[in-house]
Write a protein that holds these residues in place. Structure first.
Motif, PDB file in Angstrom:
ATOM      1  N   UNK A   2       0.853  -1.188   0.000  1.00  0.00           N
ATOM      2  CA  UNK A   2       0.000   0.000   0.000  1.00  0.00           C
ATOM      3  C   UNK A   2       0.887   1.235   0.000  1.00  0.00           C
ATOM      4  N   UNK A   3       0.610   2.183  -0.876  1.00  0.00           N
ATOM      5  CA  UNK A   3       1.407   3.410  -0.947  1.00  0.00           C
ATOM      6  C   UNK A   3       0.957   4.382   0.136  1.00  0.00           C
ATOM      7  N   UNK A   4       1.839   5.336   0.450  1.00  0.00           N
ATOM      8  CA  UNK A   4       1.529   6.342   1.453  1.00  0.00           C
ATOM      9  C   UNK A   4       0.901   7.556   0.768  1.00  0.00           C
ATOM     10  N   UNK A   5      -0.311   7.953   1.142  1.00  0.00           N
ATOM     11  CA  UNK A   5      -0.920   9.131   0.511  1.00  0.00           C
ATOM     12  C   UNK A   5      -0.252  10.418   0.991  1.00  0.00           C
ATOM     13  N   UNK A   6      -0.212  11.388   0.122  1.00  0.00           N
ATOM     14  CA  UNK A   6       0.340  12.700   0.457  1.00  0.00           C
ATOM     15  C   UNK A   6      -0.527  13.755  -0.215  1.00  0.00           C
ATOM     16  N   UNK A   7      -1.030  14.709   0.566  1.00  0.00           N
ATOM     17  CA  UNK A   7      -1.942  15.711   0.007  1.00  0.00           C
ATOM     18  C   UNK A   7      -1.819  17.000   0.829  1.00  0.00           C
ATOM     19  N   UNK A   8      -2.330  18.057   0.261  1.00  0.00           N
ATOM     20  CA  UNK A   8      -2.253  19.362   0.921  1.00  0.00           C
ATOM     21  C   UNK A   8      -3.147  19.371   2.163  1.00  0.00           C
ATOM     22  N   UNK A  10      -2.409  17.790   4.931  1.00  0.00           N
ATOM     23  CA  UNK A  10      -2.293  16.509   5.628  1.00  0.00           C
ATOM     24  C   UNK A  10      -1.793  16.726   7.057  1.00  0.00           C
ATOM     25  N   UNK A  11      -2.437  16.047   8.021  1.00  0.00           N
ATOM     26  CA  UNK A  11      -2.077  16.243   9.427  1.00  0.00           C
ATOM     27  C   UNK A  11      -0.926  15.329   9.862  1.00  0.00           C
ATOM     28  N   UNK A  12      -0.800  14.155   9.272  1.00  0.00           N
ATOM     29  CA  UNK A  12       0.297  13.261   9.653  1.00  0.00           C
ATOM     30  C   UNK A  12       1.506  13.505   8.759  1.00  0.00           C
ATOM     31  N   UNK A  13       2.665  13.074   9.240  1.00  0.00           N
ATOM     32  CA  UNK A  13       3.931  13.301   8.543  1.00  0.00           C
ATOM     33  C   UNK A  13       4.429  11.973   7.972  1.00  0.00           C
ATOM     34  N   UNK A  14       4.534  11.897   6.666  1.00  0.00           N
ATOM     35  CA  UNK A  14       5.029  10.695   6.011  1.00  0.00           C
ATOM     36  C   UNK A  14       6.482  10.903   5.596  1.00  0.00           C
ATOM     37  N   UNK A  15       7.188   9.787   5.388  1.00  0.00           N
ATOM     38  CA  UNK A  15       8.585   9.897   4.974  1.00  0.00           C
ATOM     39  C   UNK A  15       9.242   8.535   4.879  1.00  0.00           C
ATOM     40  N   UNK A  27       9.461   3.025   4.828  1.00  0.00           N
ATOM     41  CA  UNK A  27       8.530   4.139   4.925  1.00  0.00           C
ATOM     42  C   UNK A  27       7.809   4.216   6.258  1.00  0.00           C
ATOM     43  N   UNK A  28       7.319   5.410   6.567  1.00  0.00           N
ATOM     44  CA  UNK A  28       6.493   5.616   7.759  1.00  0.00           C
ATOM     45  C   UNK A  28       5.445   6.678   7.438  1.00  0.00           C
ATOM     46  N   UNK A  29       4.320   6.626   8.165  1.00  0.00           N
ATOM     47  CA  UNK A  29       3.200   7.547   7.939  1.00  0.00           C
ATOM     48  C   UNK A  29       2.986   8.519   9.089  1.00  0.00           C
ATOM     49  N   UNK A  30       3.783   8.416  10.143  1.00  0.00           N
ATOM     50  CA  UNK A  30       3.632   9.323  11.283  1.00  0.00           C
ATOM     51  C   UNK A  30       4.933   9.292  12.076  1.00  0.00           C
ATOM     52  N   UNK A  31       5.089  10.270  12.976  1.00  0.00           N
ATOM     53  CA  UNK A  31       6.255  10.265  13.855  1.00  0.00           C
ATOM     54  C   UNK A  31       6.246   9.043  14.758  1.00  0.00           C
ATOM     55  N   UNK A  37      10.065   2.301  13.928  1.00  0.00           N
ATOM     56  CA  UNK A  37      11.016   1.810  12.935  1.00  0.00           C
ATOM     57  C   UNK A  37      12.434   1.877  13.496  1.00  0.00           C
ATOM     58  N   UNK A  38      12.777   2.989  14.144  1.00  0.00           N
ATOM     59  CA  UNK A  38      14.107   3.134  14.739  1.00  0.00           C
ATOM     60  C   UNK A  38      14.303   2.089  15.828  1.00  0.00           C
ATOM     61  N   UNK A  39      13.284   1.878  16.652  1.00  0.00           N
ATOM     62  CA  UNK A  39      13.396   0.875  17.719  1.00  0.00           C
ATOM     63  C   UNK A  39      13.636  -0.517  17.149  1.00  0.00           C
TER      64      UNK A  39
END
Length: 373
Positions: A2-8, A10-15, A27-31, A37-39
């Protein structure tokens, strides 16, 4: 999957986060997902990590449902761990049903499931900071060799960085070196034997740097050569001197070194590094009579773990001594000088260490005849 959506707006932070375990981005969809992921990237039993790994579909009795978990982690023992990340206060009933269905599906195929909430903020911040030094570009061979040699004498972190040169250039190398042995030593609490393991492992890492050997190129013969250099009896050329001017390891230190090296390289093998060496170190032997007596259900044991690096020959046993405070109590009870002389002689020599004249039976007989013990 599933791809990560990105739009104007947007409240969550993807990266994307560079994962040292995979050597690629995840990939991640929020902090919150990023922190987990780091853990997982620092977890010693995780050997692979993927985001949005699959779709799970089921029928809840009213309509068809589907859910894509946030992460899948492949563990060193071959099993899997499925993770969903959601703040504890933001789980709606429909989400709870999806998480429960995912947990049931994982249990049926032998995977673990984890619903991850907010991590400890201090630990998460520390892991994010240390993760920046895990890339290979932070390792400079000359500084790394000097650092491993310098830590033979304890230093504070900044003192060691200044000793090696400009701290801005040497600190990243020091932090990167921590990654080599960190995942192995992190499993121990850092006291007693574990602190000894750390010193023994640092000495071995310094020797690897001197010999220009990497973890994935070390063979069993190299470890045998290292054991011979530090004091073990090995029938082979040992190469250049090591630890010049220092006494060879004692038998107990050699046994601890062998156990430390075996544990470290078996841990590396579970992470996919030098599996061939791990197979050679993961040896077994037939149990002895003493092994069967010591072990729980020893009469049914057919194999015992063996260490090909351990020193050979019979193990010297320490003499059995008097219990703590027994000598003073005996001296306070006896009356004659002869009795004091016998008690002192037996206590100094070890009540079970000598032959029949001063063995444990003679000592107990002496105490019973006096009626004082």
């Amino acid at each position: 999957m599933r791809s990560f959506p990105s739009f104007r707006g947007q409240h969550n932070n993807t990266g994307w986060w560079w994962c040292a375990t995979n050597r690629r981005h995840v990939g991640f969809e929020s902090w919150l997902e990023r922190d987990h992921v780091v853990r997982l990237d620092f977890a010693p039993d995780v050997v692979g990590l993927a985001s949005q790994p699959f779709w799970l579909t089921w029928d809840d009795g009213r309509r068809g449902r589907r859910h894509a978990p946030d992460y899948f982690a492949r563990l060193a023992d071959g099993t899997g761990l499925v993770i969903d990340c959601r703040p504890a206060g933001r789980i709606k009933p429909v989400d709870a049903a999806a998480f429960a269905a995912t947990e049931r599906a994982c249990a049926e195929i032998g995977w673990r499931y984890e619903l991850a909430h907010e991590p400890d903020p201090v630990r998460a911040a520390n892991l994010r900071w240390l993760a920046g030094y895990r890339r290979a570009r932070c390792r400079r061979a000359d500084v790394a060799a000097a650092a491993l040699e310098a830590v033979a004498v304890p230093h504070r972190l900044l003192e060691l960085a200044r000793l090696l040169g400009d701290p801005l250039a040497t600190l990243p190398v020091i932090f990167h070196l921590l990654q080599d042995a960190d995942s192995f030593l992190r499993e121990h609490e850092g006291s007693g034997t574990q602190r000894t393991y750390a010193y023994l492992l640092v000495n071995h890492l310094r020797w690897l740097e001197r010999e220009c050997l990497a973890f994935d190129t070390v063979v069993l013969r190299d470890l045998e050569r290292y054991m011979g250099i530090v004091g073990a009896e090995v029938e082979m050329p040992l190469g250049e001197p090591w630890r010049v001017g220092k006494r060879p390891y004692s038998r107990s230190a050699l046994s601890a070194t062998a156990a430390c090296l075996k544990g470290f390289y078996l841990h590396q093998a579970t992470s996919g590094v030098n599996s061939e060496l791990g197979q050679k170190l993961d040896a077994a032997r037939l149990p002895t009579r003493a092994d069967r007596r010591r072990a729980f259900l020893g009469h049914v044991k057919t194999t015992m773990p063996a260490n090909p690096l351990a020193p050979k020959g019979p193990r010297r046993r320490h003499p059995k001594m008097l219990p703590e405070g027994a000598r003073d109590k005996l001296l306070a009870e006896v009356n004659s000088t002869r009795d004091r002389l016998v008690v002192t002689w037996l206590a100094d020599g070890g009540i079970f260490s000598a032959g029949p004249p001063c063995g444990g039976g003679r000592f107990l007989a002496f105490a019973q005849l006096r009626g004082r013990w």
